[in-house]
Enzyme design. Structure first.
Site, PDB file in Angstrom:
ATOM      1  N   CYS A 116       0.820  -1.211   0.000  1.00 24.41           N
ATOM      2  CA  CYS A 116       0.000   0.000   0.000  1.00 24.41           C
ATOM      3  C   CYS A 116       0.853   1.260   0.000  1.00 24.41           C
ATOM      4  O   CYS A 116       0.314   2.362  -0.102  1.00 24.41           O
ATOM      5  CB  CYS A 116      -0.950  -0.012   1.191  1.00 24.41           C
ATOM      6  SG  CYS A 116      -2.071  -1.416   1.124  1.00 24.41           S
TER       7      CYS A 116
ATOM      8  N   CYS B 101     -13.945  -0.225   7.040  1.00 20.74           N
ATOM      9  CA  CYS B 101     -12.885  -0.776   6.194  1.00 20.74           C
ATOM     10  C   CYS B 101     -12.660   0.156   5.007  1.00 20.74           C
ATOM     11  O   CYS B 101     -13.587   0.815   4.541  1.00 20.74           O
ATOM     12  CB  CYS B 101     -13.285  -2.146   5.644  1.00 20.74           C
ATOM     13  SG  CYS B 101     -13.535  -3.397   6.917  1.00 20.74           S
ATOM     14  N   SER B 102     -11.440   0.184   4.480  1.00 23.35           N
ATOM     15  CA  SER B 102     -11.177   0.978   3.293  1.00 23.35           C
ATOM     16  C   SER B 102     -11.989   0.423   2.134  1.00 23.35           C
ATOM     17  O   SER B 102     -12.246  -0.773   2.049  1.00 23.35           O
ATOM     18  CB  SER B 102      -9.692   0.991   2.950  1.00 23.35           C
ATOM     19  OG  SER B 102      -9.185  -0.310   2.887  1.00 23.35           O
TER      20      SER B 102
ATOM     21  N   HIS C  82      -9.553   3.362  -1.594  1.00 24.08           N
ATOM     22  CA  HIS C  82      -8.161   2.942  -1.481  1.00 24.08           C
ATOM     23  C   HIS C  82      -7.733   2.131  -2.704  1.00 24.08           C
ATOM     24  O   HIS C  82      -7.561   0.921  -2.627  1.00 24.08           O
ATOM     25  CB  HIS C  82      -7.993   2.131  -0.182  1.00 24.08           C
ATOM     26  CG  HIS C  82      -6.597   1.706   0.116  1.00 24.08           C
ATOM     27  ND1 HIS C  82      -5.476   2.346  -0.380  1.00 24.08           N
ATOM     28  CD2 HIS C  82      -6.129   0.688   0.885  1.00 24.08           C
ATOM     29  CE1 HIS C  82      -4.386   1.727   0.070  1.00 24.08           C
ATOM     30  NE2 HIS C  82      -4.744   0.722   0.823  1.00 24.08           N
TER      31      HIS C  82
END
Lengths: 400, 133
Positions: A82, A217-218, A347
């Site tokens: 990430c 959560c992303s 994301h």
């Protein structure tokens, strides 16, 4: 010390679902817009660093060149979980600082809509006979049998561990962090999700991995971001308008996780972030109290809490009180994730480490519209990739 | 018939099952995987070191949405076994936040996870609450 490096042009695409665009389309859109934003072209670039984590073997850098400009410059295709976008940025900054070129382009792109849960490998096929294999001599897949490998579960434990060490955490506390970021997202037209959610709605969402519900959560989505970087010497030769909008990169740091007990049991996202922040504050000559806004890696609500502490936005062990004081809301003393964060902005992995820099730069330029943090002069962008890699960039408004 | 294998090499079966780590002889760092060298000090020599079979839950999550083929919900945890951290599931207790909590005392438990075509049983492990918890 080499001269400063500046962001000359930067862009992020709308995050969300782009069913008709492939990664090369999205990367092209971001790169061309970043070049236009900086008033330059591919012919001015001396280096290109690009990342597309899910397609790491395909060479997104050269694929992109074949659409927007094959100028023969060196390409670094980067992959760092990430932190891939931040790594692309860092690569270009290193090349400029090394004096190899005076301008470069960093690009990150990901297509993740409908990707489902990350961190899950294909289940190991059942053999006719138990046969030990791999580095643990395992006769079967271990995810779900020996702890968990799914990201919501890994980061849930990271937040819970903080709670065990310092106390004060609860399901509701973590949900309140998501409540803040979803509220912030309502002001960001480029976010994948822009709906305000009540605490009850967030806590009532499907539980993915306690204490992270789906809204904590992303969001998997598609998107790209790109930045044009320029040396201080070169910037001085450019127009007043370009100099006025340029944003100074006063710190650019990438770290990995140093060995500590337990770090190969549960990824330690704390020490490498603290190390990166320490170096970054020193490079920049600023402290956490000087930051007008922070974009940090809230891949899960449980992660945001620990990074308040790791980035030293609060006293050690004080993240719960710091959050409860309201400090990290957009009208607080240290606004965190005014973009909506990964939980609502989305994301798209390799884009994230440039998109958060875009968000900060946008405020420093005074161009953030409805969500502008008034008078923002200094901001910090943080990402973390498991494995682990941490990128921290501190940006400063131009004096021109 | 009747033979058994551990789910992972670092699980030692027998009368009193236990986990056995690879311990670096120069710095004492412990690992559960096959080693090339020590990530802490670069040491090249390791000895087998038994890990305490009782410990304390230092972090946990309850996974509801698991990977395909993995039974859910399950409790994944980090257990502090007298200074050695172990990755494991918490077993033999309902997988909910009323029954699992930070700091709870647990002990190693083993159980069969399946039998292959030649009749060999694989034995897995987890940590179960110590009575009175």
């Amino acid at each position: 010390m080499a001269d400063d490096v500046w962001i000359l042009g930067i862009h992020m695409t709308k995050f969300g679902k782009h069913p008709d665009l492939d990664p090369v389309d999205l990367a092209s859109e971001a790169a061309l817009a970043a070049l236009a934003d900086g008033g330059v072209t591919m012919k001015d670039m001396g280096v290109l660093a690009a990342g597309n984590l899910m397609g790491a073997a395909a060479g997104i850098g050269q694929q992109l060149q074949k659409q927007i400009g094959q100028t023969g410059i060196p390409v670094f295709n980067v992959a760092n979980a990430c932190a891939t976008g931040a790594t692309a940025l860092r690569t270009v900054i290193m090349a400029i600082k090394a004096g190899e070129c005076d301008m470069g382009l960093a690009v990150g792109v990901e297509k993740l809509s409908g990707a489902g849960m990350l961190g899950v490998g294909a289940p190991k096929a059942a053999a006719d006979e138990w046969t030990p294999g791999g580095r643990y001599g395992a006769v079967t897949g271990l995810d779900g049998r020996v702890g968990t490998d799914i990201m919501p579960g890994v980061f849930a434990q990271i937040g819970m561990e903080y709670g065990h060490r310092y106390g004060g955490t609860s399901f509701e506390l973590f949900a309140r962090i998501a409540e803040k970021n979803h509220a912030h997202s309502t002001l960001n037209p480029l976010a994948a999700y822009t709906k305000k959610m009540t605490l009850e709605q967030i806590m009532g969402e499907p539980m993915i991995a306690y204490p992270n519900t789906r809204a904590m959560c992303s969001a998997n989505c598609d998107g790209a971001a790109a930045a044009v970087l320029v040396s201080d010497a070169k910037l001085k030769t450019l127009s007043l308008e370009q100099r006025r909008r340029a944003v100074k990169v006063v710190a650019s740091v990438l770290t990995s996780d140093p060995w500590e007990e337990a770090c190969q049991i549960l990824p330690n996202v704390n020490t490498l972030t603290r190390n990166a922040a320490t170096i970054a504050y020193e490079q920049a000559g600023v402290g956490p109290e000087d930051l007008d806004l922070v974009e940090l890696h809230d891949c899960f609500a449980t992660a945001e809490l620990v990074h308040y502490d790791n980035l030293m936005l609060c006293a050690e062990g004080g993240a719960v009180d710091f959050f409860q004081s309201g400090a990290t809301w957009r009208d607080g003393s240290t606004p965190v994730n005014v973009s909506g964060g990964l939980e609502s902005k989305g994301h798209p992995i390799a884009a994230t480490g440039i998109a958060n820099v875009w968000e900060v730069a946008h405020h420093l330029r005074g161009e953030a519209g409805d969500r502008q943090i008034e008078g923002a002069k200094v901001g910090l962008a943080h990402v973390i990739g498991l494995g682990s890699a941490c990128g921290v960039h501190i940006l400063e408004k131009s004096a021109a | 018939m009747g033979t058994s294998v551990p789910m992972v090499e670092y699980l030692e079966l027998g009368e009193s099952p236990r986990l056995v780590a690879n311990e670096c002889t120069s710095c004492g760092a412990r690992y559960f995987d096959r080693r090339n060298a020590c990530a802490n000090c670069g040491g090249l020599e390791f000895v087998k070191a038994p890990v305490a079979t009782e410990g304390e839950v230092r972090a946990f999550t309850i996974v509801n949405w698991a990977a395909p083929g993995i039974p859910a919900p399950y409790v994944a945890a980090v257990v502090d076994c007298d200074g050695t951290s172990v990755k494991a599931n918490v077993v033999n207790t309902p997988p909910d936040a009323e029954h699992v909590h930070l700091g709870m005392k647990v002990r190693l438990a083993t159980f069969p996870i399946g039998t292959d075509t030649v009749g060999t049983e694989a034995i897995g492990f987890g940590f179960e609450p110590v009575e009175g918890e």
